[in-house]
Design an enzyme around this catalytic site. Structure first.
Site, PDB file in Angstrom:
ATOM      1  N   CYS A  13       0.626  -1.147   0.123  1.00 59.46           N
ATOM      2  CA  CYS A  13      -0.067  -0.009  -0.159  1.00 59.46           C
ATOM      3  C   CYS A  13       0.971   1.400   0.000  1.00 59.46           C
ATOM      4  CB  CYS A  13      -1.004   0.234   1.236  1.00 59.46           C
ATOM      5  SG  CYS A  13      -1.953  -1.259   1.175  1.00 59.46           S
ATOM      6  N   LYS A  55       5.263  -3.923  -5.951  1.00 54.96           N
ATOM      7  CA  LYS A  55       6.595  -3.752  -6.209  1.00 54.96           C
ATOM      8  C   LYS A  55       7.291  -3.955  -4.792  1.00 54.96           C
ATOM      9  CE  LYS A  55      10.322  -2.717  -8.584  1.00 54.96           C
ATOM     10  NZ  LYS A  55      10.708  -3.861  -9.443  1.00 54.96           N
TER      11      LYS A  55
HETATM   12  C1  F6R Z   1      10.396 -10.401  -8.926  1.00 50.06           C
HETATM   13  C2  F6R Z   1      10.517  -9.379  -7.802  1.00 50.06           C
HETATM   14  C3  F6R Z   1      10.349  -9.811  -6.446  1.00 50.06           C
HETATM   15  C4  F6R Z   1      11.363  -9.021  -5.498  1.00 50.06           C
HETATM   16  C5  F6R Z   1      10.956  -9.414  -3.968  1.00 50.06           C
HETATM   17  C6  F6R Z   1      12.050  -8.762  -3.107  1.00 50.06           C
HETATM   18  O1  F6R Z   1      10.722  -9.673 -10.047  1.00 50.06           O
HETATM   19  O2  F6R Z   1      10.407  -7.995  -8.037  1.00 50.06           O
HETATM   20  O3  F6R Z   1      10.706 -11.148  -6.104  1.00 50.06           O
HETATM   21  O4  F6R Z   1      12.453  -9.621  -5.768  1.00 50.06           O
HETATM   22  O5  F6R Z   1       9.731  -9.000  -3.566  1.00 50.06           O
HETATM   23  O6  F6R Z   1      12.135  -7.320  -3.065  1.00 50.06           O
HETATM   24  P1  F6R Z   1      13.041  -6.415  -2.773  1.00 50.06           P
HETATM   25  O7  F6R Z   1      14.228  -6.544  -3.850  1.00 50.06           O
HETATM   26  O8  F6R Z   1      12.854  -4.955  -3.204  1.00 50.06           O
HETATM   27  O9  F6R Z   1      13.387  -6.691  -1.394  1.00 50.06           O
END
Ligand code: F6R
Length: 571
Positions: free
Chosen positions: A2, A566
């Protein structure tokens, strides 16, 4: 997950400007969105659409949702209001004891319109404010709530926004003529470089030209403004149809930028980072999803030069990894906000381990939890799928490994990436030939095992095709039973890995449609490198492009795949 935004401004602002700020955080969740401008409450299911309205206000709170408790419905969309509509809130996090609180509030006559945990916050404030002043209510809230919150509260007839935080990210942007609360600096990085980060169990009273912060006992805290730099704004798709392909095409540029920064502004930090690894008795990485795969490659590269390390998926870290004061825990995270990683780091901190991190988003929680942190300089990544951030995570891992003796020429990485990008049409043809399949298997060994997993993850999340990324040697222990005539199997064969070639032959003998990605041997896609380190990056990029074109054939929402966000800020 969110995204939340709260603006308190001296002059009236267009309400659409507040929604535009929220749009900058849409990658945090896009199930529904809504805002409250002091008069109008607006909620809508789906991605953020900037409304065509002339409305102005000096105070607005807004929210974009990634559903946890309660389905994607209009009633569950934020903002939420109290029974008398005098209290309006937006919330990111999870109120774990919401059912208890809800029951208690219901006995006091409160009724709820949705199923979310967040809605109780509005009724909690409504109930408490009858007897206490707002500061006391904030203190009580922090004491009574179990779980995580970045909470913004507006009260009818009151010109302040009340902001409370535990574990979910919250930052105040101090801009000219307005104070902006947001889940991260990107919401306001276009108009100010001044930020104040909330600590856990802290709350603040934010007016248009003032702010005051308090600890969980209601005692005023001294806060310093931090000047931040975030010049790598890459927020338009430019000539590309999707952010995913734009971000893949940026990979040579961002890899070059990282390498330059490691030799310039990050030089000293890089040295300290490497020394910390050198001086640590035990090294363990932690990450989730794509970042975990990058850390697996890191472990491989370090192992090749005699440095033993391990890595584990963040959500299972504390169940499987023992840490102590002699352990260095290195967190990998694009967002720097992934809750599973933060929880793993808290566990490690509790055992006196040293914390280091490799992140993309500066000033993120993970970076601020670390003794030392390196930035991967990939710039903002808008597409939910991690692409260029993975490339730079791995490039940074290679730079570290090189310092320990791993043989690689880093400077040619951008050119080698560029050569892979030039094979776009060939990869597109492969995508066309396999996108209708229900299952795809990706096989790798050694360094290409993490790549196989990363490729499979991309295929699943963006192309909606079931994919398994496996160790080539493990296939014969069960999964090979699933191979049928025509099943696509992508075999990642680096150098003269004859064992991997045998695994490819085993599935070929059972009718599989084997697609070989190779450097030395004959293959469907050939990568121009003889270096293991570069093969890891370059083969992954082939997978990214393949995924993109399969999703394109299927007309899928490439940048915002269903059910995802994301930044994953829930457990
Ligand atoms: C896949 C993807 C997710 C992130 C995961 C970790 O394309 O984006 O698997 O890699 O949620 O996110 P971060 O790197 O932001 O800790």
């Amino acid at each position: 997950m969110c995204g939340i935004v709260g603006i308190n401004s001296i002059e009236q602002i267009k309400v659409t400007d507040a929604v535009k700020r929220l749009k900058r955080l849409e990658y945090r969740g896009y199930d529904s969105f809504g805002y409250f401008d002091g008069k109008k409450l607006f909620k809508k299911i789906g991605q953020i659409i900037i409304p065509n309205i002339p409305d102005k206000s000096s105070i607005v709170i807004a929210h974009s949702r990634w559903a946890t408790h309660g389905g994607v419905t209009q009633n569950n969309a934020h903002p939420h209001q109290s029974c008398d509509k005098k209290i309006t809130i937006v919330h990111n996090g999870i109120i774990q004891n919401y059912q208890e609180l809800k029951k208690d509030l219901a006995t006091k006559g409160h009724s709820f319109i949705g199923e979310t945990d967040s809605e109780v916050a509005a009724h909690y404030f409504e109930e408490k404010i009858k007897r206490k002043n707002i500061k006391e209510v904030c203190v009580d809230f922090i004491r009574d709530i179990k779980g995580e919150f970045a909470l913004l509260v507006m009260i009818e007839g009151d010109e302040n926004i009340y902001a409370l935080r535990r574990d979910s990210p919250l930052v105040l942007g101090v801009a000219e003529g307005q104070n902006i609360l947001a889940s991260d600096i990107y919401a306001f990085s276009d108009i100010t470089t001044k930020a104040i980060f909330f600590e856990n169990d802290e709350f603040a009273i934010i007016s248009s030209d003032k702010y005051a912060f308090y600890d969980k006992h209601g005692k005023k805290t001294d806060k310093k403004i931090q000047e931040f730099r975030w010049e790598q704004e890459e927020s338009a798709t430019e000539n590309y149809e999707h952010f995913m392909i734009k971000e893949i095409m940026e990979e040579p540029k961002v890899a070059r930028r990282l390498l330059m920064s490691l030799g310039a502004e990050q030089k000293e930090n890089f040295r300290k980072f490497v020394n910390l690894i050198r001086d640590s008795r035990k090294i363990t990485f932690v990450g989730a999803g794509t970042s975990y795969h990058a850390s697996l490659l890191g472990v491989y590269y370090l192992h090749k030069c005699g440095i033993e390390a391990q890595t584990l998926i963040a959500s299972e870290f504390e169940h499987f990894v023992g840490v102590d004061e002699n352990t260095l825990v290195i967190a990998l995270s694009q967002s720097g906000e992934t809750m599973d990683v933060i929880e793993a780091l808290k566990y490690a901190k509790g055992k006196d381990a040293k914390i280091a991190s490799i992140v993309n988003v500066p000033y993120s929680t993970i970076q601020r939890m670390s003794e030392i942190s390196l930035n991967i300089c990939a710039g903002q990544e808008v597409c939910v799928a991690a692409t260029k951030s993975f490339v730079n995570q791995v490039t940074l891992m290679l730079a570290i490994a090189k310092d320990f003796g791993f043989r690689i020429t880093l400077d040619t990485i951008p050119d080698r990436i560029f050569e892979v990008l030039k094979q776009e049409e060939k990869i597109k043809d492969i995508a066309h030939s396999i996108y209708k399949h229900r299952d795809i298997y990706v096989l790798g060994r050694g360094l290409s095992y993490p790549v196989a997993r990363e490729m499979a993850l991309k295929i699943k999340e963006i192309s909606y095709i079931h994919a398994e990324g496996m160790m080539g040697g493990e296939l014969k222990h069960g999964t090979i039973a699933l191979i049928e005539k025509g099943t696509p199997v992508i075999a990642l064969i680096s150098n003269s890995d004859y064992s991997m070639l045998s695994n490819a032959k085993e599935v070929e003998a059972r009718g599989a449609n084997v697609i070989k990605i190779t450097n030395e041997m004959e293959g469907n896609i050939k990568i121009n490198t003889s270096n293991d380190g570069k093969f890891g990056i370059l083969a992954t990029i082939v997978g990214q492009i393949l995924t993109y074109f399969m999703a394109l054939e299927k007309k899928l929402p490439i940048d915002k795949p269903r059910n995802l966000a994301k930044s994953v800020t829930v457990k």
